[in-house]
Structures are given as structure tokens and as C-alpha cells.
Motif scaffolding. Structure first.
Motif, PDB file in Angstrom:
ATOM      1  N   ASP A   1       0.839  -1.204   0.000  1.00 32.39           N
ATOM      2  CA  ASP A   1       0.000   0.000   0.000  1.00 32.39           C
ATOM      3  C   ASP A   1       0.874   1.254   0.000  1.00 32.39           C
ATOM      4  O   ASP A   1       0.624   2.207  -0.749  1.00 32.39           O
ATOM      5  CB  ASP A   1      -0.905  -0.035   1.229  1.00 32.39           C
TER       6      ASP A   1
ATOM      7  N   HIS B   1       2.441   1.816  -3.245  1.00 36.00           N
ATOM      8  CA  HIS B   1       1.449   2.393  -4.152  1.00 36.00           C
ATOM      9  C   HIS B   1       1.385   3.912  -3.968  1.00 36.00           C
ATOM     10  O   HIS B   1       1.307   4.671  -4.942  1.00 36.00           O
ATOM     11  CB  HIS B   1       0.092   1.752  -3.848  1.00 36.00           C
TER      12      HIS B   1
ATOM     13  N   TYR C   1      -4.320   7.309  -9.595  1.00 33.61           N
ATOM     14  CA  TYR C   1      -5.061   6.203  -8.985  1.00 33.61           C
ATOM     15  C   TYR C   1      -6.354   5.906  -9.741  1.00 33.61           C
ATOM     16  O   TYR C   1      -6.757   4.742  -9.856  1.00 33.61           O
ATOM     17  CB  TYR C   1      -5.315   6.499  -7.504  1.00 33.61           C
TER      18      TYR C   1
ATOM     19  N   LEU D   1      -6.194  -2.322 -10.293  1.00 35.75           N
ATOM     20  CA  LEU D   1      -6.302  -2.615  -8.857  1.00 35.75           C
ATOM     21  C   LEU D   1      -7.411  -3.613  -8.593  1.00 35.75           C
ATOM     22  O   LEU D   1      -7.226  -4.591  -7.850  1.00 35.75           O
ATOM     23  CB  LEU D   1      -6.578  -1.320  -8.088  1.00 35.75           C
TER      24      LEU D   1
END
Length: 200
Positions: free
Chosen positions: A66, A69, A94, A101
């Protein structure tokens, strides 16, 4: 010469993450993880002291991914000098990656483990909180440089809204059976932020 047990450990972690995300910590048994990882109890207990230790290491692995990311989004937009332009590009990073994802995971492990009363007050909570704080700090820092002068917006709360958009997006995708709902929610958040930054 001793065998390298890393591939076995990684396989156990990967299977455990998938099972815990899909069905919850309480419904995931050690025996199920071992069976689906094609491993053995001896191998499992060589790497993990208990099911709780397994969950702690699974969450640590998930949190590391995470944060990677987050770092990827920051790195991809670091060249942009205009603060508002960088915020929008950061959010679009994103949004553009939302389908990928959702192809990789059906839900968020954070929400799963935080719902388990058995894990309340453990190191797992600290790991999740630490990751959430890192996202808050990074995005709030970007917002502070981009918000219009005199704006009375709480930068931290606005940053947290991205976190809640991700979590809500996972729930919406499961509810509707439509993985594109994540991208749609991230697009709406980015559009709202764009309007806010432009003063509209």
C-alpha cells in the motif's frame, strides 16, 4: 545445504491474504491456508507462530505494498511544479489504475481485519493506522500548497476522503458486482477536488 523457505512463506502469505480478504479472518483457518498453499503444518509453523502471527505478517506485507502504491503516485507526479496540477495528476494516477487494482484484489484487507474484535488493540491496528497516516500526511501536504488562499478546508479531512473513497469503492464494487465502480468513485473525487482547487 538448507533449503530456501522464502517461496513457501510467500505462498502462505499470498493465500492467507486472499482468503482473509474474501471471507474474513475468523472464517479463515490455518488448515485451509495450508491446503490451498499446498504446504504442510511443519512448514507453516516454521514461518508463523500462530494464526494471529500469520495475520500480522499478512497485514505488514499488505501495508508495505500500500505504501509502495502511495510512493508510486508521488514519484509519478514529482516533476509537476504547480501544486494544484500535481494534486489533480496524483488523483488521476489512482483513477487510471483503478481497473488494474480491482483485477488484482476484490476487497481491502484493512477493512476485513479491522472488523475482527479478536484483533482489536493488536499490532495489526497499528500497522493499518500507520499506513492511513502516511496517506493522510502525503496528500494533506499536497493540498496545503494547492488550496486557494483563504480556503477554510481541513486538508487532513480532505486527504482522508481519498482513503474513504477507496474503502467505499471496494464495498460498492462488491455490492453491485461492477469492478468499474472503483474508477467511477475515484473520478468523482478527482472532479470535486478539481472544482475546489479552481475556486468553482
Amino acid at each position: 545445504m538448507p533449503r530456501n523457505g522464502q517461496p513457501t512463506r510467500d505462498r502462505l502469505l499470498l493465500v492467507a491474504e486472499r482468503l482473509m480478504t474474501e471471507q474474513g479472518y475468523g472464517s479463515t483457518s490455518v488448515d485451509q491456508v495450508i491446503a490451498e498453499a499446498h504446504s504442510s503444518k511443519g512448514a507453516f509453523f516454521h514461518h508463523f507462530r500462530s494464526k494471529t502471527d500469520l495475520a500480522t505478517q499478512v497485514v505488514a506485507r499488505y501495508a508495505a505494498a500500500d505504501l509502495a502504491h502511495l510512493d508510486a503516485g508521488l514519484a509519478a507526479t514529482a516533476h509537476l511544479a504547480d501544486p494544484a496540477e500535481r494534486v489533480v495528476a496524483f488523483l488521476r494516477f489512482y483513477e487510471d489504475g483503478a481497473d488494474e487494482l480491482m483485477a488484482e484484489q476484490s476487497g481491502c484487507l484493512y477493512a476485513t481485519v479491522l472488523a475482527e474484535r479478536e484483533l482489536t488493540g493488536t499490532a495489526i491496528n497499528d500497522q493499518v493506522a500507520g499506513a492511513a497516516q502516511a496517506w493522510r500526511d502525503a496528500l494533506a501536504g499536497l493540498f496545503r500548497g494547492a488550496l486557494p488562499a483563504g480556503a477554510t478546508i481541513d486538508a487532513e479531512a480532505l486527504a482522508d476522503h481519498l482513503y474513504t473513497t477507496f474503502e467505499g469503492g471496494f464495498i460498492l464494487c462488491r455490492t453491485t458486482g461492477d469492478p468499474s465502480a472503483m474508477r467511477a468513485q475515484l473520478r468523482i473525487y478527482r472532479q470535486l477536488v478539481e472544482a475546489l482547487l479552481s475556486g468553482r
